[in-house]
Design a protein around this motif. Structure first.
Motif, PDB file in Angstrom:
ATOM      1  N   PHE A  51      59.490  -5.560  26.979  1.00  0.00           N
ATOM      2  CA  PHE A  51      58.360  -6.027  27.794  1.00  0.00           C
ATOM      3  C   PHE A  51      58.333  -7.548  27.768  1.00  0.00           C
ATOM      4  O   PHE A  51      58.266  -8.165  26.713  1.00  0.00           O
ATOM      5  N   GLU A  52      58.383  -8.161  28.961  1.00  0.00           N
ATOM      6  CA  GLU A  52      58.485  -9.619  29.067  1.00  0.00           C
ATOM      7  C   GLU A  52      57.174 -10.293  29.442  1.00  0.00           C
ATOM      8  O   GLU A  52      57.103 -11.506  29.497  1.00  0.00           O
ATOM      9  N   GLY A  53      56.158  -9.522  29.749  1.00  0.00           N
ATOM     10  CA  GLY A  53      54.866 -10.114  30.059  1.00  0.00           C
ATOM     11  C   GLY A  53      54.737 -10.675  31.461  1.00  0.00           C
ATOM     12  O   GLY A  53      53.832 -11.457  31.729  1.00  0.00           O
ATOM     13  N   ARG A  54      55.631 -10.286  32.372  1.00  0.00           N
ATOM     14  CA  ARG A  54      55.518 -10.770  33.758  1.00  0.00           C
ATOM     15  C   ARG A  54      54.331 -10.132  34.461  1.00  0.00           C
ATOM     16  O   ARG A  54      53.816 -10.666  35.432  1.00  0.00           O
ATOM     17  N   ALA A  55      53.910  -8.975  33.975  1.00  0.00           N
ATOM     18  CA  ALA A  55      52.702  -8.297  34.453  1.00  0.00           C
ATOM     19  C   ALA A  55      51.854  -8.044  33.216  1.00  0.00           C
ATOM     20  O   ALA A  55      52.305  -8.257  32.093  1.00  0.00           O
ATOM     21  N   SER A  56      50.636  -7.585  33.423  1.00  0.00           N
ATOM     22  CA  SER A  56      49.815  -7.241  32.269  1.00  0.00           C
ATOM     23  C   SER A  56      50.427  -6.019  31.592  1.00  0.00           C
ATOM     24  O   SER A  56      51.177  -5.263  32.215  1.00  0.00           O
ATOM     25  N   LEU A  57      50.092  -5.816  30.335  1.00  0.00           N
ATOM     26  CA  LEU A  57      50.591  -4.650  29.627  1.00  0.00           C
ATOM     27  C   LEU A  57      50.135  -3.374  30.321  1.00  0.00           C
ATOM     28  O   LEU A  57      50.921  -2.445  30.515  1.00  0.00           O
ATOM     29  N   ALA A  58      48.873  -3.331  30.744  1.00  0.00           N
ATOM     30  CA  ALA A  58      48.360  -2.146  31.451  1.00  0.00           C
ATOM     31  C   ALA A  58      49.120  -1.937  32.754  1.00  0.00           C
ATOM     32  O   ALA A  58      49.459  -0.802  33.101  1.00  0.00           O
ATOM     33  N   GLY A  59      49.392  -3.000  33.478  1.00  0.00           N
ATOM     34  CA  GLY A  59      50.160  -2.889  34.720  1.00  0.00           C
ATOM     35  C   GLY A  59      51.538  -2.324  34.472  1.00  0.00           C
ATOM     36  O   GLY A  59      52.031  -1.468  35.227  1.00  0.00           O
ATOM     37  N   TRP A  60      52.176  -2.769  33.396  1.00  0.00           N
ATOM     38  CA  TRP A  60      53.504  -2.285  33.033  1.00  0.00           C
ATOM     39  C   TRP A  60      53.439  -0.799  32.677  1.00  0.00           C
ATOM     40  O   TRP A  60      54.255  -0.005  33.141  1.00  0.00           O
ATOM     41  N   ILE A  61      52.449  -0.414  31.878  1.00  0.00           N
ATOM     42  CA  ILE A  61      52.291   0.989  31.470  1.00  0.00           C
ATOM     43  C   ILE A  61      52.073   1.878  32.695  1.00  0.00           C
ATOM     44  O   ILE A  61      52.701   2.926  32.839  1.00  0.00           O
ATOM     45  N   PHE A  62      51.188   1.449  33.600  1.00  0.00           N
ATOM     46  CA  PHE A  62      50.892   2.279  34.770  1.00  0.00           C
ATOM     47  C   PHE A  62      52.062   2.326  35.744  1.00  0.00           C
ATOM     48  O   PHE A  62      52.240   3.317  36.443  1.00  0.00           O
TER      49      PHE A  62
END
Length: 191
Positions: free
Chosen positions: A58-69
């Motif tokens: 996970f590189e943080g280009r999106a929020s963690l929640a955005g990445w999970i969803f």
């Protein structure tokens, strides 16, 4: 150390907090795509396994929640294709009164009566209202439900919602607006 670093380090407390916060919404979003709640629960669990397996990348280009969803939606779509069911998030037009209840910033033009008249009795009835809202959200079309859960309940940025669901910004806004109108109508039934 922030929560992402702690999650990468295997902190169970951080994982538990994220799991508790996001799983109900994950199941609701997955259920808009797959054929049953049980399958949505399976997809949610598969998503958490993928999150734990891939959190190091996970590189943080999106929020963690955005990445999970995004992971969840991709897994749900794959499962729906495999099970022979898919839901399109593109939706045809409905009426010309879409802007009637909200201003250009997505805020109510006029607050629903229910929110203007908060009394101790209504506070006590809060659980019933929450149940009514869950039922109302579950009753709206799948595309609208996915958008409102991601945007309002999970607080994802519009760009993250569009990316996760494969929508244009305009389409996402229309779906969000329609969902809000439907929910407002359900809230009006209570007053």
């Amino acid at each position: 150390m922030d929560s992402i670093d702690r999650l990468k380090a295997g902190d169970e407390a951080v994982f538990g907090m994220l799991y508790t916060r996001h799983t109900p919404s994950m199941i609701r979003v997955a259920a808009t795509i797959v054929n049953s709640r049980a399958t949505a629960e399976e997809v949610s669990q598969e998503t958490w396994l993928a999150v734990l397996k891939n959190i190091g990348g996970f590189e943080g280009r999106a929020s963690l929640a955005g990445w999970i969803f995004t992971i969840l939606i991709n897994k749900a779509r794959t499962r729906a294709r495999r099970d022979g069911r898919s839901v399109s998030f593109e939706e045809g037009g409905q009426g010309n009164d879409l802007a009637a209840a909200f201003d250009g910033h997505g805020r109510w033009k006029e607050m629903p009566e229910l929110w203007d008249e908060i009394t101790p009795e209504r506070i006590v009835a809060g659980r019933r209202l929450a149940e009514h809202m869950r039922d109302a959200i579950d009753a709206i079309p799948p595309a609208q439900r996915a958008v409102i859960v991601l945007r309002v309940q999970q607080g994802l940025d519009p760009a993250e919602v569009c990316e996760a669901l494969g929508l244009s910004d305009g389409n996402m806004r229309v779906l969000l607006h329609r969902a809000r109108l439907s929910l407002r109508a359900r809230l009006a039934e209570l007053s």
